[in-house]
Every structure is written in structure tokens, then in C-alpha cells.
Design a protein around this motif. Structure first.
Motif, short mmCIF file in Angstrom:
data_model
loop_
_atom_site.label_atom_id
_atom_site.label_comp_id
_atom_site.label_asym_id
_atom_site.label_seq_id
_atom_site.Cartn_x
_atom_site.Cartn_y
_atom_site.Cartn_z
N GLY A 19 -59.38 28.64 22.97
CA GLY A 19 -59.59 28.11 21.63
C GLY A 19 -60.13 26.70 21.61
N TRP A 20 -60.71 26.35 20.49
CA TRP A 20 -61.13 24.98 20.20
C TRP A 20 -60.38 24.49 18.97
CZ3 TRP A 20 -63.91 21.96 23.34
CH2 TRP A 20 -64.75 22.56 24.30
N PHE A 21 -59.90 23.29 19.07
CA PHE A 21 -59.23 22.64 17.96
C PHE A 21 -59.84 21.26 17.79
CE2 PHE A 21 -55.53 25.38 17.09
CZ PHE A 21 -55.63 26.24 18.16
N ARG A 55 -54.02 18.22 13.97
CA ARG A 55 -54.94 19.02 14.76
C ARG A 55 -55.13 20.37 14.08
NH1 ARG A 55 -54.08 18.90 21.16
NH2 ARG A 55 -53.92 16.71 20.50
N GLU A 56 -56.38 20.79 13.94
CA GLU A 56 -56.67 22.04 13.25
C GLU A 56 -57.51 22.98 14.09
OE1 GLU A 56 -58.94 21.25 9.71
OE2 GLU A 56 -60.70 20.56 10.82
N PHE A 57 -57.35 24.24 13.81
CA PHE A 57 -58.09 25.29 14.49
C PHE A 57 -59.56 25.23 14.12
CE2 PHE A 57 -59.01 29.32 16.31
CZ PHE A 57 -59.77 30.03 15.40
N VAL A 58 -60.41 25.45 15.12
CA VAL A 58 -61.85 25.50 14.90
C VAL A 58 -62.39 26.89 15.22
CG1 VAL A 58 -64.10 24.61 15.60
CG2 VAL A 58 -62.15 23.05 15.39
N ALA A 59 -62.13 27.37 16.43
CA ALA A 59 -62.67 28.66 16.86
C ALA A 59 -61.90 29.15 18.07
CB ALA A 59 -64.15 28.54 17.20
N ALA A 60 -61.97 30.46 18.29
CA ALA A 60 -61.33 31.04 19.46
C ALA A 60 -62.16 32.20 19.98
CB ALA A 60 -59.91 31.51 19.12
N ALA A 120 -64.37 14.22 14.81
CA ALA A 120 -63.00 14.41 15.30
C ALA A 120 -63.01 14.40 16.82
CB ALA A 120 -62.43 15.74 14.80
N VAL A 121 -61.83 14.38 17.38
CA VAL A 121 -61.67 14.67 18.81
C VAL A 121 -61.47 16.17 18.93
CG1 VAL A 121 -60.31 14.29 20.89
CG2 VAL A 121 -60.65 12.42 19.25
N TYR A 122 -62.27 16.78 19.78
CA TYR A 122 -62.22 18.23 19.97
C TYR A 122 -61.49 18.56 21.25
CZ TYR A 122 -65.35 19.05 16.06
OH TYR A 122 -65.89 19.14 14.80
N PHE A 123 -60.57 19.51 21.13
CA PHE A 123 -59.73 19.93 22.26
C PHE A 123 -59.95 21.41 22.55
CE2 PHE A 123 -57.00 16.19 22.43
CZ PHE A 123 -57.10 15.67 21.14
N CYS A 124 -59.93 21.75 23.82
CA CYS A 124 -59.92 23.16 24.19
C CYS A 124 -58.49 23.53 24.61
CB CYS A 124 -60.91 23.47 25.29
SG CYS A 124 -60.75 22.46 26.78
N GLY A 165 -56.81 20.82 27.03
CA GLY A 165 -57.67 19.83 27.66
C GLY A 165 -57.44 18.47 27.05
N GLN A 166 -58.14 17.46 27.55
CA GLN A 166 -57.88 16.09 27.15
C GLN A 166 -58.63 15.67 25.88
OE1 GLN A 166 -60.27 16.91 29.04
NE2 GLN A 166 -61.95 15.50 28.70
#
Length: 123
Positions: A34-36, A44-49, A91-95, A114-115
Motif C-alpha cells: 500500500g501507499w499512504f 496519515r491517509e490511504f492512497v492506493a494498494a 505530503a510525505v508518502y509512505f509505502c 517504509g521511511q
């Protein structure tokens, strides 16, 4: 599982970026990826999976039609192609990763993160 996100940067509104997240420590073929994102002062919010199957994808309504998530299991990598970027995408994007057959799972259920990589969209 260790996740390393990259590809963020500064882009003008309407532009594109491609984020990558490389995993090490496990083969990711059995994982939902996933990506948040987290904007300053927001949750932190959901973006895609991307689920296990090639067609098992899920998107937040705010990015549907503009972002595309994909995965390359051979490279242990997940991608997020972001087109038609808007300032509100800043935003900061997290996997993240979780071993499951389910594609859409709550943020709290992801086991590995991820960081983060910063995406800034200027108007």
C-alpha cells in the motif's frame, strides 16, 4: 521486511512523479502493498494498494483516475505513478506491506512501513 521509498520531489501542479518502494528481507508476492500519505498536521491517509493479483488494486477517491499503483514481484518493488498532481497532494508518502489475500485493509493492520518520501506540488 524492510521497505525503502524513493522518487519524491518538487513538481508544479499538473506535473507527474513516480514513486518506488523496494522491499528486502521477504519475497512480496504474498503481500498486499500500500501507499499512504501524511500532510503536515494531518493524519496519515490511504492512497492506493496493490493486492496479490495484477488486477487487485484499490484507490482513494481523491486520487482515482490520476494515480496508478503497480507492482513488480520479480524486483520486489511497488510503484505509484502520480499524474495531474495538485497542491493538495503535497505530503510525505509512505509505502507499507502486509501478508494477506485482502487488497483493501486498514492502515493499522499493515505490518511493515517504509521511511517516507516527500512530495511537494507547487501551484
Amino acid at each position: 521486511v524492510q521497505l525503502q521509498a524513493s522518487g519524491g520531489g518538487l513538481v508544479q501542479a499538473g506535473g507527474s512523479l513516480r514513486l518506488s518502494c523496494v522491499a528486502s528481507g521477504r519475497a512480496l508476492s504474498l503481500y498486499t502493498l500500500g501507499w499512504f500519505r501524511q500532510a503536515l498536521g494531518k493524519e496519515r491517509e490511504f492512497v492506493a494498494a496493490a493486492g496479490r493479483g495484477a488486477d487487485n488494486t484499490d484507490y482513494a477517491g481523491s486520487v482515482k483516475g490520476r494515480f496508478t499503483v503497480s507492482r513488480d514481484n520479480a524486483k520486489n518493488t511497488i510503484y505509484l505513478q502520480m499524474n495531474s498532481l495538485k497542491p493538495e497532494d503535497t505530503a510525505v508518502y509512505f509505502c507499507a506491506a502486509k501478508r494477506t489475500i485482502v487488497t483493501h485493509i486498514p492502515r493499522a493492520q499493515y505490518d511493515y512501513w517504509g521511511q517516507g518520501t516527500q512530495v511537494t506540488v507547487s501551484s
